[in-house]
Motif scaffolding. Structure first.
Motif, PDB file in Angstrom:
ATOM      1  N   LYS A  70      44.156 -45.767 -20.470  1.00 59.39           N
ATOM      2  CA  LYS A  70      44.553 -44.443 -20.951  1.00 59.39           C
ATOM      3  C   LYS A  70      43.339 -43.575 -21.246  1.00 59.39           C
ATOM      4  O   LYS A  70      43.315 -42.390 -20.929  1.00 59.39           O
ATOM      5  N   SER A  71      42.333 -44.144 -21.865  1.00 59.54           N
ATOM      6  CA  SER A  71      41.122 -43.399 -22.205  1.00 59.54           C
ATOM      7  C   SER A  71      40.404 -42.927 -20.947  1.00 59.54           C
ATOM      8  O   SER A  71      39.984 -41.769 -20.865  1.00 59.54           O
ATOM      9  N   SER A  72      40.252 -43.807 -19.977  1.00 59.94           N
ATOM     10  CA  SER A  72      39.547 -43.418 -18.753  1.00 59.94           C
ATOM     11  C   SER A  72      40.344 -42.383 -17.971  1.00 59.94           C
ATOM     12  O   SER A  72      39.769 -41.486 -17.354  1.00 59.94           O
ATOM     13  N   ARG A  73      41.650 -42.475 -18.014  1.00 64.38           N
ATOM     14  CA  ARG A  73      42.486 -41.496 -17.316  1.00 64.38           C
ATOM     15  C   ARG A  73      42.372 -40.116 -17.964  1.00 64.38           C
ATOM     16  O   ARG A  73      42.249 -39.104 -17.277  1.00 64.38           O
ATOM     17  N   SER A  74      42.400 -40.076 -19.291  1.00 64.97           N
ATOM     18  CA  SER A  74      42.277 -38.781 -19.965  1.00 64.97           C
ATOM     19  C   SER A  74      40.879 -38.191 -19.770  1.00 64.97           C
ATOM     20  O   SER A  74      40.724 -36.985 -19.619  1.00 64.97           O
ATOM     21  N   ASN A  75      39.861 -39.040 -19.753  1.00 69.58           N
ATOM     22  CA  ASN A  75      38.499 -38.553 -19.495  1.00 69.58           C
ATOM     23  C   ASN A  75      38.382 -37.986 -18.079  1.00 69.58           C
ATOM     24  O   ASN A  75      37.716 -36.971 -17.865  1.00 69.58           O
ATOM     25  N   ALA A  76      39.022 -38.638 -17.115  1.00 68.85           N
ATOM     26  CA  ALA A  76      38.980 -38.150 -15.734  1.00 68.85           C
ATOM     27  C   ALA A  76      39.684 -36.799 -15.630  1.00 68.85           C
ATOM     28  O   ALA A  76      39.214 -35.903 -14.922  1.00 68.85           O
ATOM     29  N   GLN A  77      40.793 -36.642 -16.342  1.00 68.08           N
ATOM     30  CA  GLN A  77      41.501 -35.359 -16.316  1.00 68.08           C
ATOM     31  C   GLN A  77      40.655 -34.263 -16.958  1.00 68.08           C
ATOM     32  O   GLN A  77      40.625 -33.131 -16.462  1.00 68.08           O
ATOM     33  N   LYS A  78      39.962 -34.575 -18.035  1.00 71.97           N
ATOM     34  CA  LYS A  78      39.089 -33.592 -18.677  1.00 71.97           C
ATOM     35  C   LYS A  78      37.962 -33.179 -17.734  1.00 71.97           C
ATOM     36  O   LYS A  78      37.615 -32.002 -17.642  1.00 71.97           O
ATOM     37  N   GLN A  79      37.385 -34.151 -17.033  1.00 69.91           N
ATOM     38  CA  GLN A  79      36.304 -33.843 -16.100  1.00 69.91           C
ATOM     39  C   GLN A  79      36.799 -32.992 -14.943  1.00 69.91           C
ATOM     40  O   GLN A  79      36.099 -32.086 -14.483  1.00 69.91           O
ATOM     41  N   GLU A  80      38.014 -33.267 -14.464  1.00 68.15           N
ATOM     42  CA  GLU A  80      38.574 -32.451 -13.392  1.00 68.15           C
ATOM     43  C   GLU A  80      38.756 -31.006 -13.846  1.00 68.15           C
ATOM     44  O   GLU A  80      38.472 -30.075 -13.095  1.00 68.15           O
ATOM     45  N   LYS A  81      39.218 -30.793 -15.064  1.00 71.93           N
ATOM     46  CA  LYS A  81      39.384 -29.444 -15.596  1.00 71.93           C
ATOM     47  C   LYS A  81      38.039 -28.733 -15.693  1.00 71.93           C
ATOM     48  O   LYS A  81      37.909 -27.563 -15.335  1.00 71.93           O
ATOM     49  N   ILE A  82      37.037 -29.440 -16.162  1.00 68.13           N
ATOM     50  CA  ILE A  82      35.704 -28.848 -16.289  1.00 68.13           C
ATOM     51  C   ILE A  82      35.177 -28.461 -14.918  1.00 68.13           C
ATOM     52  O   ILE A  82      34.647 -27.359 -14.726  1.00 68.13           O
ATOM     53  N   TRP A  83      35.305 -29.342 -13.919  1.00 64.65           N
ATOM     54  CA  TRP A  83      34.820 -29.042 -12.569  1.00 64.65           C
ATOM     55  C   TRP A  83      35.567 -27.865 -11.958  1.00 64.65           C
ATOM     56  O   TRP A  83      34.974 -27.035 -11.259  1.00 64.65           O
ATOM     57  N   SER A  84      36.870 -27.812 -12.190  1.00 61.19           N
ATOM     58  CA  SER A  84      37.630 -26.693 -11.618  1.00 61.19           C
ATOM     59  C   SER A  84      37.208 -25.368 -12.239  1.00 61.19           C
ATOM     60  O   SER A  84      37.103 -24.352 -11.550  1.00 61.19           O
ATOM     61  N   VAL A  85      36.936 -25.360 -13.543  1.00 61.92           N
ATOM     62  CA  VAL A  85      36.457 -24.145 -14.206  1.00 61.92           C
ATOM     63  C   VAL A  85      35.083 -23.760 -13.683  1.00 61.92           C
ATOM     64  O   VAL A  85      34.803 -22.595 -13.415  1.00 61.92           O
ATOM     65  N   LEU A  86      34.206 -24.729 -13.498  1.00 61.12           N
ATOM     66  CA  LEU A  86      32.864 -24.458 -12.965  1.00 61.12           C
ATOM     67  C   LEU A  86      32.926 -23.928 -11.529  1.00 61.12           C
ATOM     68  O   LEU A  86      32.188 -22.998 -11.174  1.00 61.12           O
ATOM     69  N   LYS A  87      33.796 -24.488 -10.725  1.00 64.11           N
ATOM     70  CA  LYS A  87      33.917 -24.028  -9.331  1.00 64.11           C
ATOM     71  C   LYS A  87      34.422 -22.594  -9.290  1.00 64.11           C
ATOM     72  O   LYS A  87      33.953 -21.773  -8.492  1.00 64.11           O
ATOM     73  N   ARG A  88      35.379 -22.268 -10.166  1.00 61.83           N
ATOM     74  CA  ARG A  88      35.895 -20.900 -10.209  1.00 61.83           C
ATOM     75  C   ARG A  88      34.822 -19.921 -10.661  1.00 61.83           C
ATOM     76  O   ARG A  88      34.724 -18.813 -10.158  1.00 61.83           O
ATOM     77  N   SER A  89      34.044 -20.327 -11.643  1.00 59.57           N
ATOM     78  CA  SER A  89      33.013 -19.428 -12.160  1.00 59.57           C
ATOM     79  C   SER A  89      31.879 -19.222 -11.158  1.00 59.57           C
ATOM     80  O   SER A  89      31.240 -18.169 -11.141  1.00 59.57           O
ATOM     81  N   LEU A  90      31.596 -20.238 -10.341  1.00 54.76           N
ATOM     82  CA  LEU A  90      30.541 -20.115  -9.349  1.00 54.76           C
ATOM     83  C   LEU A  90      31.008 -19.362  -8.097  1.00 54.76           C
ATOM     84  O   LEU A  90      30.188 -18.845  -7.355  1.00 54.76           O
ATOM     85  N   SER A  91      32.288 -19.299  -7.875  1.00 58.37           N
ATOM     86  CA  SER A  91      32.803 -18.622  -6.671  1.00 58.37           C
ATOM     87  C   SER A  91      32.788 -17.130  -6.773  1.00 58.37           C
ATOM     88  O   SER A  91      32.720 -16.466  -7.682  1.00 58.37           O
TER      89      SER A  91
END
Length: 91
Positions: A70-91
């Motif tokens: 559960k912990s690793s899954r929630s951490n992976a979801q948090k990282q995906e959100k961070i990457w998606s925000v970074l990709k949007r900001s860089l685009s």
């Protein structure tokens, strides 16, 4: 160096404990043999006790594995959100 000393220490502990654990089996066998002759239910109780003691580590491991998953899954979801925000900001 520290890691190898830890491994050596653990191996020494396991080897010394294994001898003590093996000695317990002879005592259990003697108890079961004496109770089979008298037809008491101690042998069945001893078998149930062994199963109970054997199941506890598996239950503990299952809880640890579940919470780790559960912990690793929630951490992976948090990282995906961070990457998606970074990709949007860089685009």
């Amino acid at each position: 160096m520290r890691k190898s000393l830890l491994y050596l220490f653990l191996i020494v502990i396991m080897v010394t404990i294994a001898d003590v654990a093996y000695g317990q089996c002879a005592m259990c066998r003697a108890t079961v043999e004496s109770n089979v002759k008298t037809a008491s239910g101690a042998g069945k109780g001893l078998n149930n006790g062994i199963l109970y003691l054997m199941s506890i580590p598996y239950i503990i491991f299952s809880f640890i594995a579940f919470f780790w998953y559960k912990s690793s899954r929630s951490n992976a979801q948090k990282q995906e959100k961070i990457w998606s925000v970074l990709k949007r900001s860089l685009s």
